[in-house]
Design a protein around this motif. Structure first.
Motif, PDB file in Angstrom:
ATOM      1  N   ASP A 181       0.855  -1.180   0.000  1.00 26.00           N
ATOM      2  CA  ASP A 181       0.000   0.000   0.000  1.00 26.00           C
ATOM      3  C   ASP A 181       0.890   1.229   0.000  1.00 26.00           C
ATOM      4  O   ASP A 181       2.116   1.114  -0.003  1.00 26.00           O
ATOM      5  CB  ASP A 181      -0.892  -0.007   1.250  1.00 26.00           C
ATOM      6  N   LEU A 239       1.049   5.606   1.481  1.00 25.76           N
ATOM      7  CA  LEU A 239       0.500   6.719   2.249  1.00 25.76           C
ATOM      8  C   LEU A 239       1.132   8.001   1.730  1.00 25.76           C
ATOM      9  O   LEU A 239       2.310   8.006   1.357  1.00 25.76           O
ATOM     10  CB  LEU A 239       0.820   6.567   3.739  1.00 25.76           C
ATOM     11  N   LEU A 295       1.634  12.451   7.196  1.00 27.98           N
ATOM     12  CA  LEU A 295       0.880  11.327   7.744  1.00 27.98           C
ATOM     13  C   LEU A 295       0.167  11.750   9.019  1.00 27.98           C
ATOM     14  O   LEU A 295       0.575  12.702   9.679  1.00 27.98           O
ATOM     15  CB  LEU A 295       1.817  10.161   8.038  1.00 27.98           C
ATOM     16  N   SER A 296      -0.860  11.009   9.359  1.00 29.02           N
ATOM     17  CA  SER A 296      -1.592  11.291  10.594  1.00 29.02           C
ATOM     18  C   SER A 296      -1.526  10.081  11.519  1.00 29.02           C
ATOM     19  O   SER A 296      -1.280   8.955  11.072  1.00 29.02           O
ATOM     20  CB  SER A 296      -3.056  11.613  10.283  1.00 29.02           C
ATOM     21  N   ASN A 351      -4.001   8.670  12.879  1.00 28.95           N
ATOM     22  CA  ASN A 351      -5.082   7.755  12.505  1.00 28.95           C
ATOM     23  C   ASN A 351      -4.646   6.793  11.408  1.00 28.95           C
ATOM     24  O   ASN A 351      -4.973   5.606  11.450  1.00 28.95           O
ATOM     25  CB  ASN A 351      -6.323   8.528  12.058  1.00 28.95           C
ATOM     26  N   GLU A 352      -3.920   7.302  10.400  1.00 23.77           N
ATOM     27  CA  GLU A 352      -3.429   6.428   9.334  1.00 23.77           C
ATOM     28  C   GLU A 352      -2.457   5.393   9.883  1.00 23.77           C
ATOM     29  O   GLU A 352      -2.526   4.216   9.546  1.00 23.77           O
ATOM     30  CB  GLU A 352      -2.688   7.240   8.264  1.00 23.77           C
ATOM     31  N   LEU A 353      -1.554   5.857  10.724  1.00 25.82           N
ATOM     32  CA  LEU A 353      -0.518   4.974  11.252  1.00 25.82           C
ATOM     33  C   LEU A 353      -1.066   3.992  12.268  1.00 25.82           C
ATOM     34  O   LEU A 353      -0.553   2.884  12.407  1.00 25.82           O
ATOM     35  CB  LEU A 353       0.626   5.801  11.848  1.00 25.82           C
ATOM     36  N   LYS A 412      -3.570   2.319  11.959  1.00 26.53           N
ATOM     37  CA  LYS A 412      -4.146   1.204  11.204  1.00 26.53           C
ATOM     38  C   LYS A 412      -3.102   0.383  10.446  1.00 26.53           C
ATOM     39  O   LYS A 412      -3.462  -0.544   9.727  1.00 26.53           O
ATOM     40  CB  LYS A 412      -5.182   1.740  10.220  1.00 26.53           C
ATOM     41  N   LEU A 413      -1.825   0.700  10.581  1.00 26.67           N
ATOM     42  CA  LEU A 413      -0.784  -0.040   9.856  1.00 26.67           C
ATOM     43  C   LEU A 413      -0.846  -1.541  10.117  1.00 26.67           C
ATOM     44  O   LEU A 413      -0.617  -2.344   9.218  1.00 26.67           O
ATOM     45  CB  LEU A 413       0.612   0.453  10.245  1.00 26.67           C
TER      46      LEU A 413
END
Length: 158
Positions: free
Chosen positions: A130, A132, A136-137, A139-141, A143-144
């Motif tokens: 995937d 990004l 980065l935020s 919230n994104e991290l 979910k890694l």
């Protein structure tokens, strides 16, 4: 993911036990290899990853990334790397991972400064899981770890 299933990592990361609970992941057991050539960006992403409770090894070059994979490879759960590190030098990192049976399971997430479709497609074709787009935020991290679940549940056909 089944409702109520969570992943708990134990040992060196190679044993993944699926336990029924309340859909939470203990992120403090997830090891991330962070590869970023930009010192400021690396500090920012490192701070966000640590805020999410991941264990992080940060490197700043493809050579350092390969060294980390050689020494810690099977213990690494996720590789989060700047696209230029992954794609440069003939995609050595992707090739190294593909050829090592103990590393093939590791999801590789590319980081880009902007959403460049040709670069994204090249990275995905080379083996990235995937991508990004920076900045980065949390919230994104946060979910890694889901990439670990997806990668480990993929069927392999021969």
């Amino acid at each position: 993911m089944d409702m109520g299933e969570s992943i708990i990592l134990s040992g060196n990361g190679s044993n993944r036990d699926h336990l029924m609970s309340n859909d939470l992941m203990d992120l403090s057991n997830v090891r991330v290899l962070l590869c970023d050539t930009d010192a400021e960006s690396c500090r920012e992403v490192l701070a966000l990853l640590k805020k999410c409770c991941y264990q992080v090894t940060a490197v700043s070059s493809a050579v350092d990334a390969l060294d980390a994979l050689n020494s810690q490879g099977p213990c690494i759960d996720i590789i989060l790397a700047e696209a230029s590190i992954l794609i440069s030098n003939g995609a050595k990192i992707f090739n190294f991972i593909k050829l090592d049976i103990s590393l093939k399971h590791i999801p590789v997430i590319m980081m880009l400064d902007e959403d460049k479709i040709p670069l994204v497609l090249k990275g995905l074709m080379l083996g990235a899981t995937d991508y990004l787009v920076k900045p980065l935020s949390s919230n994104e991290l946060m979910k890694l770890w889901t990439h670990m679940k997806r990668k480990s549940s993929q069927l392999v056909y021969y």
